[in-house]
Structure formats: structure tokens, C-alpha cells
Write an enzyme that holds these catalytic residues in place. Structure first.
Site, PDB file in Angstrom:
ATOM      1  N   GLN A 168       0.735  -1.335  -0.137  1.00 47.13           N
ATOM      2  CA  GLN A 168      -0.025  -0.055   0.123  1.00 47.13           C
ATOM      3  C   GLN A 168       0.669   1.261  -0.174  1.00 47.13           C
ATOM      4  O   GLN A 168       0.550   2.156  -0.850  1.00 47.13           O
ATOM      5  CB  GLN A 168      -0.814   0.098   1.198  1.00 47.13           C
ATOM      6  CG  GLN A 168      -1.922   0.963   1.255  1.00 47.13           C
ATOM      7  CD  GLN A 168      -2.625   1.055   2.533  1.00 47.13           C
ATOM      8  OE1 GLN A 168      -3.649   0.371   2.763  1.00 47.13           O
ATOM      9  NE2 GLN A 168      -2.466   2.067   3.433  1.00 47.13           N
ATOM     10  N   GLU A 210      -3.305   9.323  -1.714  1.00 48.58           N
ATOM     11  CA  GLU A 210      -2.690  10.309  -0.755  1.00 48.58           C
ATOM     12  C   GLU A 210      -1.581  11.023  -1.425  1.00 48.58           C
ATOM     13  O   GLU A 210      -0.663  11.661  -0.685  1.00 48.58           O
ATOM     14  CB  GLU A 210      -2.055   9.466   0.520  1.00 48.58           C
ATOM     15  CG  GLU A 210      -2.978   8.575   1.440  1.00 48.58           C
ATOM     16  CD  GLU A 210      -2.314   7.785   2.508  1.00 48.58           C
ATOM     17  OE1 GLU A 210      -1.189   8.280   2.874  1.00 48.58           O
ATOM     18  OE2 GLU A 210      -3.007   7.124   2.997  1.00 48.58           O
ATOM     19  N   ASP A 247       4.191   0.138   4.188  1.00 36.60           N
ATOM     20  CA  ASP A 247       3.129  -0.376   4.652  1.00 36.60           C
ATOM     21  C   ASP A 247       2.436  -1.274   3.773  1.00 36.60           C
ATOM     22  O   ASP A 247       1.978  -1.126   2.795  1.00 36.60           O
ATOM     23  CB  ASP A 247       1.899   0.864   4.847  1.00 36.60           C
ATOM     24  CG  ASP A 247       0.761   0.225   5.412  1.00 36.60           C
ATOM     25  OD1 ASP A 247       0.916  -0.658   5.909  1.00 36.60           O
ATOM     26  OD2 ASP A 247      -0.288   1.289   5.943  1.00 36.60           O
ATOM     27  N   GLU A 290       5.035  -1.772   8.227  1.00 38.21           N
ATOM     28  CA  GLU A 290       3.887  -1.570   8.689  1.00 38.21           C
ATOM     29  C   GLU A 290       2.852  -2.842   8.457  1.00 38.21           C
ATOM     30  O   GLU A 290       2.998  -2.905   7.195  1.00 38.21           O
ATOM     31  CB  GLU A 290       3.030  -0.317   8.541  1.00 38.21           C
ATOM     32  CG  GLU A 290       1.976  -0.005   9.169  1.00 38.21           C
ATOM     33  CD  GLU A 290       1.225   1.253   8.600  1.00 38.21           C
ATOM     34  OE1 GLU A 290       2.177   2.280   8.515  1.00 38.21           O
ATOM     35  OE2 GLU A 290       0.047   1.458   8.536  1.00 38.21           O
ATOM     36  N   ASP A 317      -0.943  -1.531  12.554  1.00 35.63           N
ATOM     37  CA  ASP A 317      -1.685  -0.650  12.245  1.00 35.63           C
ATOM     38  C   ASP A 317      -3.229  -1.143  12.318  1.00 35.63           C
ATOM     39  O   ASP A 317      -3.830  -1.178  13.399  1.00 35.63           O
ATOM     40  CB  ASP A 317      -1.765  -0.076  10.920  1.00 35.63           C
ATOM     41  CG  ASP A 317      -2.736   0.766  10.377  1.00 35.63           C
ATOM     42  OD1 ASP A 317      -3.553   1.336  11.318  1.00 35.63           O
ATOM     43  OD2 ASP A 317      -2.845   1.176   9.227  1.00 35.63           O
ATOM     44  N   LYS A 342      -3.881   6.289  15.336  1.00 37.48           N
ATOM     45  CA  LYS A 342      -4.818   6.997  14.443  1.00 37.48           C
ATOM     46  C   LYS A 342      -6.029   7.262  15.308  1.00 37.48           C
ATOM     47  O   LYS A 342      -6.896   6.528  15.728  1.00 37.48           O
ATOM     48  CB  LYS A 342      -5.312   6.190  13.507  1.00 37.48           C
ATOM     49  CG  LYS A 342      -4.138   5.763  12.128  1.00 37.48           C
ATOM     50  CD  LYS A 342      -4.881   4.988  11.422  1.00 37.48           C
ATOM     51  CE  LYS A 342      -3.979   4.663   9.813  1.00 37.48           C
ATOM     52  NZ  LYS A 342      -4.432   3.447   9.336  1.00 37.48           N
ATOM     53  N   ARG A 371      -5.533   9.745   7.911  1.00 35.83           N
ATOM     54  CA  ARG A 371      -5.873   8.737   7.142  1.00 35.83           C
ATOM     55  C   ARG A 371      -5.826   8.919   5.697  1.00 35.83           C
ATOM     56  O   ARG A 371      -5.503  10.115   5.230  1.00 35.83           O
ATOM     57  CB  ARG A 371      -7.332   8.581   7.526  1.00 35.83           C
ATOM     58  CG  ARG A 371      -7.605   8.327   8.976  1.00 35.83           C
ATOM     59  CD  ARG A 371      -6.867   7.034   9.484  1.00 35.83           C
ATOM     60  NE  ARG A 371      -7.306   5.807   8.885  1.00 35.83           N
ATOM     61  CZ  ARG A 371      -7.968   4.899   9.188  1.00 35.83           C
ATOM     62  NH1 ARG A 371      -8.399   4.996  10.677  1.00 35.83           N
ATOM     63  NH2 ARG A 371      -7.817   3.742   8.709  1.00 35.83           N
ATOM     64  N   SER A 372      -6.140   7.988   4.647  1.00 36.25           N
ATOM     65  CA  SER A 372      -6.076   8.355   3.459  1.00 36.25           C
ATOM     66  C   SER A 372      -7.216   9.068   2.927  1.00 36.25           C
ATOM     67  O   SER A 372      -6.995   9.963   1.709  1.00 36.25           O
ATOM     68  CB  SER A 372      -6.240   6.742   2.554  1.00 36.25           C
ATOM     69  OG  SER A 372      -7.200   6.117   3.101  1.00 36.25           O
ATOM     70  N   LYS A 393       2.965  10.564  10.132  1.00 38.91           N
ATOM     71  CA  LYS A 393       2.606   9.906   8.566  1.00 38.91           C
ATOM     72  C   LYS A 393       1.310  10.580   8.272  1.00 38.91           C
ATOM     73  O   LYS A 393       0.511  10.487   8.897  1.00 38.91           O
ATOM     74  CB  LYS A 393       2.594   8.320   8.923  1.00 38.91           C
ATOM     75  CG  LYS A 393       1.940   7.653   7.600  1.00 38.91           C
ATOM     76  CD  LYS A 393       1.789   6.261   7.809  1.00 38.91           C
ATOM     77  CE  LYS A 393       1.154   5.410   6.548  1.00 38.91           C
ATOM     78  NZ  LYS A 393       0.714   4.178   6.757  1.00 38.91           N
TER      79      LYS A 393
HETATM   80  C1  2PG Z   1      -2.887   3.365   6.681  1.00 39.28           C
HETATM   81  C2  2PG Z   1      -3.564   4.420   6.089  1.00 39.28           C
HETATM   82  C3  2PG Z   1      -2.597   5.624   5.735  1.00 39.28           C
HETATM   83  P1  2PG Z   1      -6.329   4.345   5.459  1.00 39.28           P
HETATM   84  O1  2PG Z   1      -3.168   2.012   6.324  1.00 39.28           O
HETATM   85  O2  2PG Z   1      -1.944   3.297   7.396  1.00 39.28           O
HETATM   86  O3  2PG Z   1      -1.806   5.139   4.811  1.00 39.28           O
HETATM   87  O4  2PG Z   1      -4.561   4.271   5.242  1.00 39.28           O
HETATM   88  O5  2PG Z   1      -6.335   5.653   6.262  1.00 39.28           O
HETATM   89  O6  2PG Z   1      -6.721   3.913   4.281  1.00 39.28           O
HETATM   90  O7  2PG Z   1      -6.191   3.146   6.573  1.00 39.28           O
HETATM   91 MG    MG Z   2      -1.596   1.152   7.389  1.00 41.61          MG
END
Ligand code: 2PG
Ligand code: MG
Length: 436
Positions: A168, A210, A247, A290, A317, A342, A371-372, A393
Site C-alpha cells: 500500500q 494520498e 506499509d 507496517e 496498524d 490514528k 488517514r487516506s 505519517k
Molecule cells: C494506513 C492509512 C494511511 P487508511 O493504512 O496506514 O496510509 O490508510 O487511512 O486507508 O487506513
Molecule cells: Mg496502515
């Protein structure tokens, strides 16, 4: 009479960086101070995250937030009126009790986190302090304020790029930078160099969610190779100046013992995926991985951490979902050694802070993350600085919702460095003690 007593709470529908509805909460306090915050939204979600309340149905692909807005303007506003916004714990406990569900699905993690953050913004405004300064409190007064070390996305893949590659995020961590400003400058040079390489190869094809470059690669590993070339092309030393961070977000392409890397045309067991990632760690200047395994693959996480956990950050995560309880369990099991933090995964600032405290107690690394799906809201930067989180991040170094955050970090660095003429040291060395 305290000037941080909540007078009103109002929500409105605003828009996120994917063009989807999200909600902004504005809180007004007695004597006029106000604060507001916008809920972000993930695309690769851990199943243990706080659940956003969405309207469903045909409009906006089901992503409408009318119900969440109504929850804030109704029950939440009613309950919070008269509480002290400076008592974050009391505000958050009231939100949690009012919602009453384990996953925040009644009023929505989106409604709760925007309200929780708006309270902090309002209280900081009433006290005439920048949010980071308010969050830092008086207790740490003698410790130096540190800027977090950025982790910036160069290629965006996985569910943020229609599955174009499986991994990702392909990111850079400027481990050798002496300041936040230099870390960003290096990240921008690498981004530019990477775009140049993609152009030369006829592969430049826009950007992912992103702002990272669209990953038009034949294999997952090619993205890592190109990233290392881009670091060199930018005149920087891979691993010494700028290192690589991935990640994998493995939950999005597999589960326990069955991982399908579509781009590489292989299906791997957990053991084999771990072997592949260890091989990458050995051959490339990678300092962090990650979610190397899917969220339910604890054995895989333990196996990978056992193999490389002394050399690199193994970040949870989806695996940890900013839960203090899960972080404690992961520390006991040695299933990773760093936590992505997060706020909207937890649902309130108080729970986010508890997760951070658990990470600290376990001597885990910690990375405050956006977040994305994002907006111009810059709360995460203030949380990182105010709470002393060593890494940050927020996606790539392009697109307004991303640069809003990096630029806020530069403002804070400037404000801090003003007296000494510097711009605040980075905690780079402490985040990666095995680097120089
Ligand atoms: C992640 C985030 C940021 P998402 O997986 O770490 O890249 O993505 O907000 O879609 O979970
Ligand atoms: Mg992640």
C-alpha cells in the site's frame, strides 16, 4: 467562572480528499472561544476500528453523514452543554457512555472523534494557546519540544490505487535529517526524482489517494528498487540520509496463511510472505514495515518480528487499531515493536492517548498517522508535537490535505526555533537508535 464551559456544539457536512462527505464539528464555549475539527476517513480499515456512521443508500455511494451530523446536533450537543471542554476525559467519557457501543457504531467514530478534537481546539483557544502547547500541558515543561520525524509517501498502492500493486505505501523516512524542514526538503527532492524516473520509463500515470505517485510497476519489488534509485538521484544516501518504509497493509490482500500478491502472480503462506519481506529488508535500506501480515495473523506477526524486530520497526496498524489493550497484548506476545496511532481508530482523544501511553510503556515506537481520506484539518500534527510522538505519517508531500499538515509542522518548528535560530531538533536518532 471558567471560560472553557461548553455552550454549544454544532456539526456540518463538509468534504474529504476523496470527494466524500465527512463531518466538521464546531464547539463554542462560554465567553466566545470556539474550536473545530474534521473527521478523517480510512480506506484500508482494521476490523477492530471505531466504526463511522454513514447513511447508506444511493447518495454519495452510501457515504453520507446526515445521521452523524444529526447525532452531534441532537443528543451529543445536549449532553455536552455545560461540561468543561478543558476536561478532555470528562468530555470523552460522556461521548463514550452516550454512544454505549463497543465499536462506536451508534453515533459513529466519525461524530465522536470530530467532537472530541473540537473540544481540545476550543479549550486551547479559550486559553489562548496553540493546540500543541495546550496538549503538552505543564508536566513536561522542562523537556525539550521535539518535532516528529516525517514518513512521506512516494508511491501509493493497495486499495489507495485500485490494487495496481499489492503493497500500500512506499515511503521515505529521512533518518539523517537534522531538522523537520530538512526532512521535508529531502522528501520533496525524492518525490521529484521518483516522478522523473517514472517519466523516463514512460510510467508516470497520475497519483494515488494520498498523493503518492501511481504505482505503474510490473512487480511489487520494482517500486522499492525505483524508490532507492530516486533517493540516489536526489543526491542522497539511501539508508543513511533517507531510508525506506513500507506499509504492506496485508489484510487487504490476504488473511491467515493465504496471501495473494496479484501483481507478482503468487499465493503465499504466512511463512513465505514473511520470508519475502525479510529478504526485502536484507536487500534494501528498509527501516520500518507496517502490517506485514493480516490483522488476524498473530503468529505471522510474531514470526516476522522475531526475524527482523531487532533491526527495524515492525508497526501494527490494522493489527493494533490504536487500542491500548491490543498494544499491551502485542507487547506480551512480541508481535510487533511499534504502533501506528490514528485518533479516529480509537474514537476519542482520551482513548488515543491511552493507546500512546501503552505503546510507551511497552517501549514501542509510535507514529501519529492521518488517514487516506483527509481534509485541511491539521489536528494530527498538534497531537504529535503536543504528546511528544516521535514520528508522523500523513501521506505524500503533494496535495493540499497533506501539505496542510507538513506546513503546520514547519510553522510549529519555526515558532519553537525562533529564539534559538534553529527550527527544533528531530527525534530521528531516538526513533531509530540503530541509525547513526
Ligand atoms: C494506513 C492509512 C494511511 P487508511 O493504512 O496506514 O496510509 O490508510 O487511512 O486507508 O487506513
Ligand atoms: Mg496502515
Amino acid at each position: 467562572m471558567s471560560n472553557t464551559i461548553i455552550k454549544s456544539v454544532r456539526a456540518r457536512r463538509v468534504w474529504d480528499s476523496r470527494g466524500r462527505p465527512t463531518l466538521e464539528v464546531e464547539m463554542a464555549l462560554r465567553y466566545g472561544a470556539t474550536g473545530r475539527a474534521i473527521a478523517p476517513a480510512g480506506a484500508s480499515l482494521g476490523s477492530g476500528e471505531a466504526v463511522d456512521l454513514r447513511d447508506g443508500g444511493g447518495a454519495f455511494g452510501g457515504y453520507g453523514v446526515d445521521k452523524a451530523v444529526a447525532a452531534v446536533n441532537g443528543a451529543i450537543a445536549e449532553r455536552l452543554k455545560g461540561l468543561d471542554a478543558a476536561d478532555q476525559k470528562a468530555v470523552d467519557e460522556a461521548l463514550i457512555a452516550l454512544d454505549g457501543t463497543a465499536d462506536k457504531s451508534r453515533f459513529g467514530g466519525n461524530a465522536l472523534i470530530a467532537t472530541s478534537m473540537a473540544a481540545a481546539h476550543a479549550a486551547a483557544a479559550a486559553l489562548k494557546l496553540p493546540l500543541w502547547r495546550y496538549l503538552r500541558g505543564d508536566g513536561d515543561g522542562l523537556l525539550p519540544v521535539l518535532l516528529p520525524l516525517p514518513e512521506a509517501q512516494i508511491f501509493g498502492g493497495g486499495v489507495h490505487a485500485g490494487g495496481r500493486v499489492d503493497v500500500q505505501d512506499f515511503m521515505v523516512v529521512p533518518v539523517g535529517a537534522d531538522s523537520f524542514a530538512q526532512a521535508l526538503a529531502w522528501s520533496a527532492e525524492v518525490y521529484r526524482a521518483a516522478a522523473g524516473l517514472m517519466t523516463e520509463q514512460g510510467r508516470l500515470a497520475g497519483v494515488a489517494d494520498e498523493g503518492g505517485l501511481w504505482p505503474a510497476f510490473d512487480k511489487n519489488e520494482d517500486a522499492i528498487g525505483t524508490l532507492v534509485k530516486a533517493i540516489e538521484k536526489a543526491g542522497l544516501k539511501p539508508g543513511e540520509d533517507v531510508a525506506v518504509s513500507l506499509d504492506v497493509a496485508a489484510s487487504s490482500f490476504g488473511a491467515k496463511n493465504r496471501y495473494r500478491l496479484a501483481r507478482d502472480g503468487v499465493e503465499l503462506t504466512s511463512d513465505a510472505l514473511s520470508g519475502l519481506l525479510v529478504d526485502w529488508v536484507e536487500r534494501y535500506p528498509i527501516v520500518a514495515v507496517e502490517d506485514p501480515m493480516a490483522e488476524g495473523d498473530k503468529e505471522g506477526m510474531i514470526r516476522f518480528t522475531w526475524a527482523v524486530g531487532k533491526r527495524i520497526q515492525v508497526i501494527g496498524d490494522d493489527f493494533l487499531v490504536t487500542s491500548a489493550r491490543r498494544i499491551r497484548a502485542a507487547a506480551r506476545d512480541k508481535a510487533c515493536n511499534a504502533a501506528l496511532i490514528k485518533p479516529n481508530q480509537a474514537g476519542t482523544l482520551t482513548e488515543t492517548q491511552a493507546a500512546l501511553a501503552a505503546a510507551r510503556k511497552a517501549r514501542f515506537g509510535a507514529i501519529l498517522s492521518a488517514r487516506s481520506g483527509e481534509s485541511e484539518d491539521v489536528s494530527v500534527v498538534h497531537l504529535a508535537v503536543g504528546w511528544g510522538v516521535p514520528q508522523l505519517k500523513v501521506g505524500s508531500i503533494t496535495r493540499g490535505e497533506r501539505t496542510a499538515k507538513w506546513n503546520e509542522g514547519l510553522r510549529i518548528a519555526d515558532a519553537l526555533g525562533g529564539k534559538k535560530g534553529g527550527d527544533g531538533p528531530l527525534p530521528a536518532r531516538s526513533a531509530f537508535p540503530w541509525k547513526k
